[in-house]
Motif scaffolding. Structure first.
Motif, short mmCIF file in Angstrom:
data_model
loop_
_atom_site.label_atom_id
_atom_site.label_comp_id
_atom_site.label_asym_id
_atom_site.label_seq_id
_atom_site.Cartn_x
_atom_site.Cartn_y
_atom_site.Cartn_z
N SER A 1 0.85 -1.19 0.00
CA SER A 1 0.00 0.00 0.00
C SER A 1 0.88 1.24 0.00
O SER A 1 2.11 1.16 0.13
N GLU A 2 0.24 2.39 -0.13
CA GLU A 2 0.98 3.65 -0.14
C GLU A 2 1.69 3.87 1.19
O GLU A 2 2.82 4.35 1.22
N GLN B 1 12.87 4.29 5.28
CA GLN B 1 13.99 3.40 5.62
C GLN B 1 15.15 3.60 4.66
O GLN B 1 16.30 3.68 5.07
N ILE B 2 14.84 3.71 3.39
CA ILE B 2 15.89 3.91 2.39
C ILE B 2 16.56 5.26 2.58
O ILE B 2 17.77 5.39 2.45
N ASN B 3 15.77 6.29 2.91
CA ASN B 3 16.33 7.63 3.13
C ASN B 3 17.29 7.64 4.31
O ASN B 3 18.33 8.30 4.25
N THR B 4 16.94 6.94 5.38
CA THR B 4 17.83 6.94 6.54
C THR B 4 19.12 6.19 6.24
O THR B 4 20.18 6.53 6.76
N ILE C 1 5.64 4.38 1.77
CA ILE C 1 6.20 5.54 2.47
C ILE C 1 7.19 5.08 3.54
O ILE C 1 8.29 5.64 3.67
N SER C 2 6.83 4.06 4.30
CA SER C 2 7.75 3.57 5.33
C SER C 2 9.01 2.98 4.71
O SER C 2 10.11 3.15 5.23
N LEU C 3 8.87 2.32 3.57
CA LEU C 3 10.03 1.79 2.85
C LEU C 3 10.93 2.93 2.37
O LEU C 3 12.15 2.86 2.49
#
Length: 116
Positions: A81-82, A91-94, A86-88
């Motif tokens: 889902s959206e 995680q990638i951004n951090t 967003i949570s993925l």
């Protein structure tokens, strides 16, 4: 001599047929990739990923790669889902946050005396 140079230069270039076949293979791979993503992502998540691709295509491609790898390994059991997307992304951004460091070096004048 010119004939030899033309022969050597011509060997590295592709014929139009080879270029067309390469482009067709690339478009087919992209088509398969999009089909797989449409099966994995909800429509809202696909829309968000498309908006990200407009701004940062490399980042969107990386997120798609992560999602496809997880799906191939059987880690994804239901559609993403959206909110999960967003949570993925968070995680990638951090994981990929760049640290910027600014160092200021002052120029010293020739007339300055450090010996005082």
């Amino acid at each position: 001599m010119q004939e030899l140079m033309a022969h050597r230069g011509g060997g590295s270039q592709q014929t139009p047929e080879q270029q067309q076949a390469q482009e067709e293979a690339k478009s087919e791979a992209d088509e398969r990739r999009q089909m797989m993503l449409s099966q994995i992502l909800t429509s809202q998540a696909r829309e968000r990923l498309a908006r990200i691709a407009l701004v940062n295509p490399e980042k969107a491609r990386g997120v798609e790669d992560v999602i496809l790898r997880a799906a191939q390994m059987g880690q994804i059991v239901e559609k993403i889902s959206e909110e999960k997307l967003i949570s993925l992304l968070e995680q990638i951004n951090t994981q990929t946050t760049k640290q910027t460091k600014v160092t200021i070096q002052r120029r010293r004048s020739v007339l300055d005396d450090d010996d005082d």
